[in-house]
Write a protein that holds these residues in place. Sequence first.
Motif, mmCIF file in Angstrom:
data_model
loop_
_atom_site.group_PDB
_atom_site.id
_atom_site.type_symbol
_atom_site.label_atom_id
_atom_site.label_comp_id
_atom_site.label_asym_id
_atom_site.label_seq_id
_atom_site.Cartn_x
_atom_site.Cartn_y
_atom_site.Cartn_z
ATOM 1 N N LEU A 1 0.831 -1.206 0.000
ATOM 2 C CA LEU A 1 0.000 0.000 0.000
ATOM 3 C C LEU A 1 0.863 1.252 0.000
ATOM 4 O O LEU A 1 0.579 2.213 -0.722
ATOM 5 C CB LEU A 1 -0.926 -0.008 1.221
ATOM 6 C CG LEU A 1 -1.796 1.239 1.415
ATOM 7 C CD1 LEU A 1 -2.723 1.425 0.225
ATOM 8 C CD2 LEU A 1 -2.590 1.150 2.710
ATOM 9 N N VAL B 1 2.435 1.661 -3.590
ATOM 10 C CA VAL B 1 1.468 2.073 -4.613
ATOM 11 C C VAL B 1 1.020 3.511 -4.375
ATOM 12 O O VAL B 1 0.874 4.297 -5.325
ATOM 13 C CB VAL B 1 0.258 1.110 -4.620
ATOM 14 C CG1 VAL B 1 -0.809 1.612 -5.591
ATOM 15 C CG2 VAL B 1 0.700 -0.293 -5.013
ATOM 16 N N SER B 2 0.833 3.886 -3.114
ATOM 17 C CA SER B 2 0.373 5.244 -2.806
ATOM 18 C C SER B 2 1.436 6.296 -3.098
ATOM 19 O O SER B 2 1.112 7.483 -3.230
ATOM 20 C CB SER B 2 -0.042 5.328 -1.331
ATOM 21 O OG SER B 2 -1.078 4.408 -1.037
ATOM 22 N N SER C 1 -2.551 5.222 -15.018
ATOM 23 C CA SER C 1 -3.595 4.439 -14.335
ATOM 24 C C SER C 1 -3.706 3.000 -14.820
ATOM 25 O O SER C 1 -3.877 2.086 -14.010
ATOM 26 C CB SER C 1 -4.947 5.143 -14.485
ATOM 27 O OG SER C 1 -4.963 6.346 -13.751
ATOM 28 N N VAL D 1 -1.055 0.936 -13.065
ATOM 29 C CA VAL D 1 -1.132 0.852 -11.607
ATOM 30 C C VAL D 1 -2.272 -0.068 -11.165
ATOM 31 O O VAL D 1 -2.241 -0.623 -10.068
ATOM 32 C CB VAL D 1 -1.289 2.265 -11.003
ATOM 33 C CG1 VAL D 1 -1.406 2.205 -9.490
ATOM 34 C CG2 VAL D 1 -0.116 3.138 -11.399
ATOM 35 N N LEU D 2 -3.261 -0.250 -12.030
ATOM 36 C CA LEU D 2 -4.421 -1.066 -11.664
ATOM 37 C C LEU D 2 -4.057 -2.487 -11.232
ATOM 38 O O LEU D 2 -4.626 -3.003 -10.256
ATOM 39 C CB LEU D 2 -5.420 -1.105 -12.824
ATOM 40 C CG LEU D 2 -6.787 -1.723 -12.509
ATOM 41 C CD1 LEU D 2 -7.524 -0.883 -11.484
ATOM 42 C CD2 LEU D 2 -7.623 -1.874 -13.776
ATOM 43 N N LYS E 1 -3.158 -2.430 -7.614
ATOM 44 C CA LYS E 1 -4.328 -2.200 -6.765
ATOM 45 C C LYS E 1 -5.150 -3.480 -6.614
ATOM 46 O O LYS E 1 -5.740 -3.728 -5.555
ATOM 47 C CB LYS E 1 -5.188 -1.081 -7.347
ATOM 48 C CG LYS E 1 -4.534 0.291 -7.292
ATOM 49 C CD LYS E 1 -5.459 1.360 -7.829
ATOM 50 C CE LYS E 1 -4.829 2.742 -7.723
ATOM 51 N NZ LYS E 1 -5.741 3.797 -8.251
ATOM 52 N N ARG E 2 -5.184 -4.274 -7.653
ATOM 53 C CA ARG E 2 -5.899 -5.551 -7.569
ATOM 54 C C ARG E 2 -5.212 -6.491 -6.586
ATOM 55 O O ARG E 2 -5.877 -7.238 -5.861
ATOM 56 C CB ARG E 2 -5.975 -6.206 -8.955
ATOM 57 C CG ARG E 2 -6.923 -5.528 -9.917
ATOM 58 C CD ARG E 2 -8.358 -5.629 -9.474
ATOM 59 N NE ARG E 2 -8.838 -7.008 -9.429
ATOM 60 C CZ ARG E 2 -10.059 -7.354 -9.056
ATOM 61 N NH1 ARG E 2 -10.920 -6.440 -8.682
ATOM 62 N NH2 ARG E 2 -10.425 -8.630 -9.038
ATOM 63 N N LEU F 1 -3.623 -5.573 -3.919
ATOM 64 C CA LEU F 1 -4.016 -5.075 -2.605
ATOM 65 C C LEU F 1 -5.424 -5.537 -2.233
ATOM 66 O O LEU F 1 -5.692 -5.952 -1.099
ATOM 67 C CB LEU F 1 -3.955 -3.549 -2.587
ATOM 68 C CG LEU F 1 -2.624 -2.901 -2.217
ATOM 69 C CD1 LEU F 1 -2.698 -1.400 -2.410
ATOM 70 C CD2 LEU F 1 -2.235 -3.241 -0.787
ATOM 71 N N GLN F 2 -6.332 -5.463 -3.193
ATOM 72 C CA GLN F 2 -7.703 -5.886 -2.921
ATOM 73 C C GLN F 2 -7.773 -7.382 -2.624
ATOM 74 O O GLN F 2 -8.511 -7.817 -1.730
ATOM 75 C CB GLN F 2 -8.601 -5.537 -4.107
ATOM 76 C CG GLN F 2 -10.085 -5.776 -3.827
ATOM 77 C CD GLN F 2 -10.948 -5.472 -5.013
ATOM 78 O OE1 GLN F 2 -10.704 -5.983 -6.111
ATOM 79 N NE2 GLN F 2 -11.972 -4.653 -4.832
ATOM 80 N N ARG G 1 -11.572 3.178 -10.830
ATOM 81 C CA ARG G 1 -12.068 2.666 -9.565
ATOM 82 C C ARG G 1 -11.978 1.139 -9.584
ATOM 83 O O ARG G 1 -12.322 0.518 -10.589
ATOM 84 C CB ARG G 1 -13.526 3.074 -9.325
ATOM 85 C CG ARG G 1 -13.752 4.584 -9.314
ATOM 86 C CD ARG G 1 -13.330 5.191 -8.004
ATOM 87 N NE ARG G 1 -13.682 6.595 -7.937
ATOM 88 C CZ ARG G 1 -12.896 7.585 -8.290
ATOM 89 N NH1 ARG G 1 -11.678 7.321 -8.767
ATOM 90 N NH2 ARG G 1 -13.276 8.844 -8.187
ATOM 91 N N ILE G 2 -11.538 0.556 -8.479
ATOM 92 C CA ILE G 2 -11.468 -0.896 -8.376
ATOM 93 C C ILE G 2 -12.880 -1.463 -8.197
ATOM 94 O O ILE G 2 -13.672 -0.937 -7.416
ATOM 95 C CB ILE G 2 -10.570 -1.318 -7.196
ATOM 96 C CG1 ILE G 2 -9.121 -0.925 -7.472
ATOM 97 C CG2 ILE G 2 -10.648 -2.820 -6.958
ATOM 98 C CD1 ILE G 2 -8.486 -1.671 -8.608
#
Length: 431
Positions: free
Chosen positions: A99, A102-103, A113, A116-117, A120-121, A123-124, A212-213
């Motif tokens: 986190l 990525v941040s 974007s 980076v997606l 983020k996936r 992380l989810q 948006r995720i």
Amino acid sequence: MYVDDVLKSCESSEKAISLINQLCELTETKGFHMTKFASNSSEVNSSIPNSELAPSLKCLDLNGSGVHHALGVKWNMGPDELKVCVDIEPKQATRRGILSAVSSIFDPLGLVSPFVLPAKRILQDLSSEDFSWDDTICHSHKVRWENWVSQLPILNDVSVPRCYKPPGFTPIDIQLHCFCDASQDGYVAVAYLRYIDANGSVHVSFVKSVSRITPKRPITVVRLELMSAVVAAELSQSIKRELDYEMCSYYFWTDSMSVLQMINNRSERFKIFVSNRIALIHSLSKVESWFHVSSELNPADVLSRGVMPKHLPKMSVWFAGPEFLKLDRSHWPKPCSVKCDDNFASEVKVNFVSTSSNEFASVFDLLKRFSCFEKLCQSVGWLLRFKAYMKWKFCSGPRPPVGNLSVDELEFAMHNVMSLVQLDSISPSLL
């Protein structure tokens, strides 16, 4: 008092010099001293005392070359381009470390974007699998993370022109085109400006993207597509507020026929989730501004699925916009008739109206108050217990139990509910 950087674009060097002088005079009246000026114009830089120039220019020849940091974004003043800084520090392979990494990628325009997606996936996925903040992640996620980090330096090559239009280009028509799309990975929107000059020449520029995720909870694709349409409408309003342009027209593009039908429909009543978002879209955009584009021509399709940084050389469409925007409107995707499909029908609100004149009408009014069969049976069970209590109190019946409802009482309540439904729905001759 701390004041952050100010970014401003002017049409000419003369206007920029005049604006700087006015700004300095205005702030000096209140005791504020403006400094750290930087411009891509050598004429503007020469008009400013050397002591008031940005540190990145003091050791240069004032020709505007070099890289300057402004509001977290790299500005390469020589070619007048904006770049994204993706130089992240090594972090531990934990949820907290990922986190933090990525941040640290500050990308207010959404230039990178799509790249980076995938992070983020990850992380989810870690969150949904209940990894705590400092747990070492499993091997499969660690491989995905290390693969993404190893490709990250490629993104340092990403740059876009700071100015939306080329020098000397005088547009007579300015259009804003917003593309939206959704997948199981994310729902997104991306915007481009399309300029046309008096000679009919066309120039297309990347403006901004928003991603948006997709939530982990089950949600249909058509609803995700509708959510992406909302993001596109909101993005257009954000750009409209921030740019000093007078837009001639707005265009919204989606590859979902279901979403187009929902937006164009004025007669059907939709379920609350859908109707609220359609109302928002109608308030932010015009129905006639929405068009269909195939997934192959939709640049938002790339963003919604995410790509690894190694695919950057193949992403020219993402930064320059789809090819058809650079052509005459006669070469754009042809409007197609919006037809009803199963996805659309599934979101239409259906109202059932029935009448009843039997002796159980008041009881059925009570039953209609519940949408959960289990809660209905519990309520009927408590009513039956109250009935038994009243019989015991005034008619010398058996004493009812106390405490929570028993299994037998719940089962008896369920049979009563089913009996009432049968009495209302089935002819007495069949009972």
